[in-house]
Enzyme design. Structure first.
Site, mmCIF file in Angstrom:
data_model
loop_
_atom_site.group_PDB
_atom_site.id
_atom_site.type_symbol
_atom_site.label_atom_id
_atom_site.label_comp_id
_atom_site.label_asym_id
_atom_site.label_seq_id
_atom_site.Cartn_x
_atom_site.Cartn_y
_atom_site.Cartn_z
ATOM 1 N N LYS A 1 46.921 30.985 43.410
ATOM 2 C CA LYS A 1 46.653 32.001 42.387
ATOM 3 C C LYS A 1 46.695 33.346 43.094
ATOM 4 O O LYS A 1 46.027 33.530 44.121
ATOM 5 C CB LYS A 1 45.269 31.749 41.792
ATOM 6 C CG LYS A 1 44.593 32.965 41.163
ATOM 7 C CD LYS A 1 43.336 32.550 40.418
ATOM 8 C CE LYS A 1 42.429 33.719 40.099
ATOM 9 N NZ LYS A 1 41.286 33.329 39.260
ATOM 10 N N LYS B 1 45.701 37.201 42.866
ATOM 11 C CA LYS B 1 44.904 38.188 42.136
ATOM 12 C C LYS B 1 45.777 39.416 41.910
ATOM 13 O O LYS B 1 46.205 40.074 42.863
ATOM 14 C CB LYS B 1 43.660 38.534 42.953
ATOM 15 C CG LYS B 1 42.786 39.629 42.381
ATOM 16 C CD LYS B 1 42.381 39.412 40.943
ATOM 17 C CE LYS B 1 41.529 38.188 40.725
ATOM 18 N NZ LYS B 1 41.075 38.006 39.345
ATOM 19 N N ASP C 1 46.686 36.454 38.069
ATOM 20 C CA ASP C 1 45.527 36.870 37.263
ATOM 21 C C ASP C 1 45.307 38.378 37.403
ATOM 22 O O ASP C 1 44.654 38.829 38.346
ATOM 23 C CB ASP C 1 44.286 36.106 37.746
ATOM 24 C CG ASP C 1 43.015 36.572 37.045
ATOM 25 O OD1 ASP C 1 43.117 37.282 36.025
ATOM 26 O OD2 ASP C 1 41.913 36.218 37.527
ATOM 27 N N ASN D 1 43.524 40.130 35.443
ATOM 28 C CA ASN D 1 42.251 40.465 34.778
ATOM 29 C C ASN D 1 42.441 41.363 33.565
ATOM 30 O O ASN D 1 41.691 42.323 33.358
ATOM 31 C CB ASN D 1 41.262 41.100 35.772
ATOM 32 C CG ASN D 1 40.648 40.072 36.711
ATOM 33 O OD1 ASN D 1 40.882 40.115 37.906
ATOM 34 N ND2 ASN D 1 39.888 39.129 36.170
ATOM 35 N N GLU E 1 46.767 33.844 33.984
ATOM 36 C CA GLU E 1 45.324 33.984 33.705
ATOM 37 C C GLU E 1 45.038 35.396 33.194
ATOM 38 O O GLU E 1 45.407 36.383 33.858
ATOM 39 C CB GLU E 1 44.577 33.704 35.010
ATOM 40 C CG GLU E 1 43.071 33.669 34.871
ATOM 41 C CD GLU E 1 42.426 33.165 36.172
ATOM 42 O OE1 GLU E 1 43.008 32.288 36.843
ATOM 43 O OE2 GLU E 1 41.356 33.678 36.516
ATOM 44 N N ASN F 1 38.813 33.436 32.424
ATOM 45 C CA ASN F 1 37.389 33.447 32.753
ATOM 46 C C ASN F 1 36.756 34.693 32.140
ATOM 47 O O ASN F 1 35.628 35.037 32.449
ATOM 48 C CB ASN F 1 37.152 33.443 34.268
ATOM 49 C CG ASN F 1 37.701 34.675 34.951
ATOM 50 O OD1 ASN F 1 38.895 34.731 35.233
ATOM 51 N ND2 ASN F 1 36.853 35.665 35.212
ATOM 52 N N ASP G 1 33.040 28.602 34.735
ATOM 53 C CA ASP G 1 32.226 28.779 35.946
ATOM 54 C C ASP G 1 30.789 28.308 35.670
ATOM 55 O O ASP G 1 30.142 28.812 34.742
ATOM 56 C CB ASP G 1 32.232 30.281 36.292
ATOM 57 C CG ASP G 1 31.543 30.600 37.607
ATOM 58 O OD1 ASP G 1 30.680 29.813 38.026
ATOM 59 O OD2 ASP G 1 31.851 31.656 38.180
ATOM 60 N N HIS H 1 36.161 29.237 37.534
ATOM 61 C CA HIS H 1 36.352 30.560 38.119
ATOM 62 C C HIS H 1 35.377 30.727 39.276
ATOM 63 O O HIS H 1 34.384 30.004 39.367
ATOM 64 C CB HIS H 1 36.070 31.580 37.008
ATOM 65 C CG HIS H 1 35.547 32.897 37.452
ATOM 66 N ND1 HIS H 1 34.213 33.193 37.497
ATOM 67 C CD2 HIS H 1 36.186 34.004 37.872
ATOM 68 C CE1 HIS H 1 34.058 34.434 37.915
ATOM 69 N NE2 HIS H 1 35.230 34.953 38.148
ATOM 70 N N ASN I 1 33.519 33.895 42.082
ATOM 71 C CA ASN I 1 33.416 35.188 42.779
ATOM 72 C C ASN I 1 33.099 34.863 44.237
ATOM 73 O O ASN I 1 32.960 33.692 44.590
ATOM 74 C CB ASN I 1 32.303 36.046 42.169
ATOM 75 C CG ASN I 1 32.695 36.649 40.827
ATOM 76 O OD1 ASN I 1 32.130 36.287 39.811
ATOM 77 N ND2 ASN I 1 33.652 37.543 40.813
HETATM 78 O O1 GKR Z 1 36.135 38.924 43.250
HETATM 79 O O2 GKR Z 1 37.298 40.655 42.809
HETATM 80 C C1 GKR Z 1 36.973 39.499 42.606
HETATM 81 C C2 GKR Z 1 37.634 38.760 41.480
HETATM 82 O O3 GKR Z 1 38.673 39.469 40.932
HETATM 83 C C3 GKR Z 1 36.617 38.486 40.438
HETATM 84 O O4 GKR Z 1 35.941 39.672 40.110
HETATM 85 C C4 GKR Z 1 37.139 37.861 39.212
HETATM 86 O O5 GKR Z 1 36.073 37.660 38.343
HETATM 87 O O6 GKR Z 1 37.995 36.070 40.586
HETATM 88 C C5 GKR Z 1 37.734 36.523 39.355
HETATM 89 C C6 GKR Z 1 38.761 36.161 38.330
HETATM 90 O O7 GKR Z 1 39.337 35.120 38.419
HETATM 91 O O8 GKR Z 1 38.957 36.907 37.379
HETATM 92 MG MG MG Z 2 40.263 35.413 36.423
#
Ligand code: GKR
Ligand code: MG
Length: 449
Positions: free
Chosen positions: A209, A211, A239, A241, A264, A293, A317, A343, A345
């Site tokens: 995955k 980010k 993902d 977000n 995602e 998530n 989660d 999910h 953190n």
């Molecule tokens: O830890 O920065 C991070 C992640 O981006 C987290 O804030 C997200 O909540 O990992 C997470 C996600 O899958 O969206």
């Molecule tokens: Mg996510």
């Protein structure tokens, strides 16, 4: 409440701890050099110790501490009753507007996280030890598998040299190739592929995955394509977000059918429509399964997401849903032909172990589990951290969580916590070293300003 013969909780400690992090990039900014967590340690009259871990910060720490009178003195067999009494006593915070994290405003994450689930974890740990059963046997229909497939969670990483004052850890001298790499800058498709390769070598991950929400969407898709080329059989997910508009998400993702296995939270709320409505429109336009998530973090949100057919994969989660709740979600999704995942953190290895048990009890074919822990590997708080081997996290076989806490390491992590001037996550702070005056915008990738 009368004692029914099970041991009684004799002590509950709440210990806030901190660990070290890399300058990981997300839509919400850059991770700072430290992350915080809260631990719950319970002792019972049988002489057992039960442990749980949850998100950090003063809000969650205070919530846990306020639960102590509802837990100490109670029989562990009444754990559901204990949790119920905590739910009934809890009040919604004044600042909680109920929006949740559908726009990734991380100042609201503490309202989505339910502190008492660290207590649930510790109680299940005690009960498992009393019954001589691993925790996963106490959840849902019991253990479904001995090991849990886990994905390689890839991040863009910025140059910590640009924020020298922040004391990021430097592991350049480490003999471990992954440890050497994880604190260095990685912002190009080539570096992301190298990251995946080193992770594959160390942990055996086959699925990844990335980010997103960091660079322009088209640039991030180049990294996704490069990953698929390097791992043709891998399940690749991105993902952002919810950073992309609906239109942008459709134009970015349509050509990626066959490259991405799923996506995602590609888009979020816009033009007066909630993220659940917008994601449903995305799903009508693009033939890719969608995970979240962000838009289904409680049963009421899930009801609307399911009614609108906004998601295929719910990353439930246990810190949001509870251990029983996350497995209940896994059962529901499996019965409905949908998919469960989790999910994460930043976390230590107590949470890693808890994930192993919850996922071991999830029926059907869960999607490979998220874990941030690879970025923290080596800072363990357990004497016997479960291993990720060949892409699978091993499920401990001993009773309860099946692991032993290392109190020396815990106290060290607590000392680090006490040195920090703030205990709340603030990704804008580190980000401002990269882009002066930077402010969070849920619709702009963090390096696009
Ligand atoms: O830890 O920065 C991070 C992640 O981006 C987290 O804030 C997200 O909540 O990992 C997470 C996600 O899958 O969206
Ligand atoms: Mg996510």
């Amino acid at each position: 409440m009368t004692e029914k013969g099970t041991p009684v909780v004799t002590e509950m400690q709440v210990i806030p701890v901190a660990g070290r992090d890399s300058m990981l990039m997300t839509l919400s900014g850059a991770h700072g050099p430290f992350f915080t967590r809260n631990l719950v340690i319970l002792k019972d009259s049988a002489g057992h110790t039960g442990i749980g871990e949850i998100h950090g910060g003063d809000y969650t720490c205070e919530a846990l501490t306020s639960c102590i009178p509802l837990v100490v003195g109670k029989p562990i067999g009444m754990y559901r009753k204990i949790l119920d009494s905590i739910h009934k006593a809890s009040r919604r915070a004044k600042e909680d507007d109920g929006e949740g994290i559908q726009s990734l405003d991380i100042s609201k994450l503490k309202f989505v996280v339910k502190a008492e689930w660290a207590i649930e974890c510790a109680l299940l740990d005690l009960l498992g030890q009393y019954l001589d059963l691993p925790m996963c046997e106490l959840l849902g229909d019991g253990k479904q598998r001995d090991r849990v497939e886990t994905l390689g969670y890839l991040f863009y990483v910025s140059d910590k040299g640009k924020a020298e004052q922040l004391e990021y850890l430097d592991e350049r001298e480490s003999s471990d190739p992954w440890y050497r790499m994880r604190r260095q800058e990685m912002l190009t498709p080539e570096r992301i592929v190298e990251q995946a390769q080193v992770l594959h070598e160390k942990y055996g991950f086959r699925n990844f995955k990335l980010k997103g929400g960091v660079l322009a969407g088209a640039e991030e898709m180049e990294a996704v394509k490069a990953l698929k080329q390097a791992f043709p059989k891998g399940r690749i997910n991105i993902d952002p977000n919810g950073a992309w508009s609906l239109e942008e998400a459709i134009s970015l993702c349509r050509p990626m059918e066959g490259v991405l296995t799923y996506v995602e939270d590609p888009c979020g709320p816009e033009a007066g429509y909630s993220s659940r409505e917008v994601m449903a429109e995305f799903k009508n336009a693009v033939k890719l399964p969608v995970a979240t998530n962000m838009i289904a973090t409680d049963w009421r949100q899930f009801y609307h997401a399911a009614a609108l057919k906004s998601v295929d994969i719910v990353l439930a989660d246990p810190h949001f849903w509870g251990f029983g709740g996350s497995v209940r979600m896994a059962q529901t999704l499996n019965d409905w032909g949908l998919t469960w995942g989790s999910h994460s953190n930043n976390h230590f290895d107590i949470t890693l172990t808890a994930f192993a048990h919850v996922a071991a009890a999830a029926p059907g074919a869960p999607t490979a589990l998220d874990t941030h822990w690879i970025w923290q590997d080596g800072q363990n708080l357990l004497k016997d951290t479960p291993q990720i081997v060949d892409g699978y996290l091993q499920v401990p076989e001993k009773p309860g969580l099946g692991v032993t806490i290392d109190m020396e390491r815990v106290l060290e992590a607590n000392r680090l916590y006490k040195k920090l001037s703030t205990h709340d996550r603030d990704d804008a702070m580190a980000m401002q070293y990269l882009i002066p005056g930077w402010k969070f915008d849920s619709k702009k990738p963090c390096l696009v300003r």
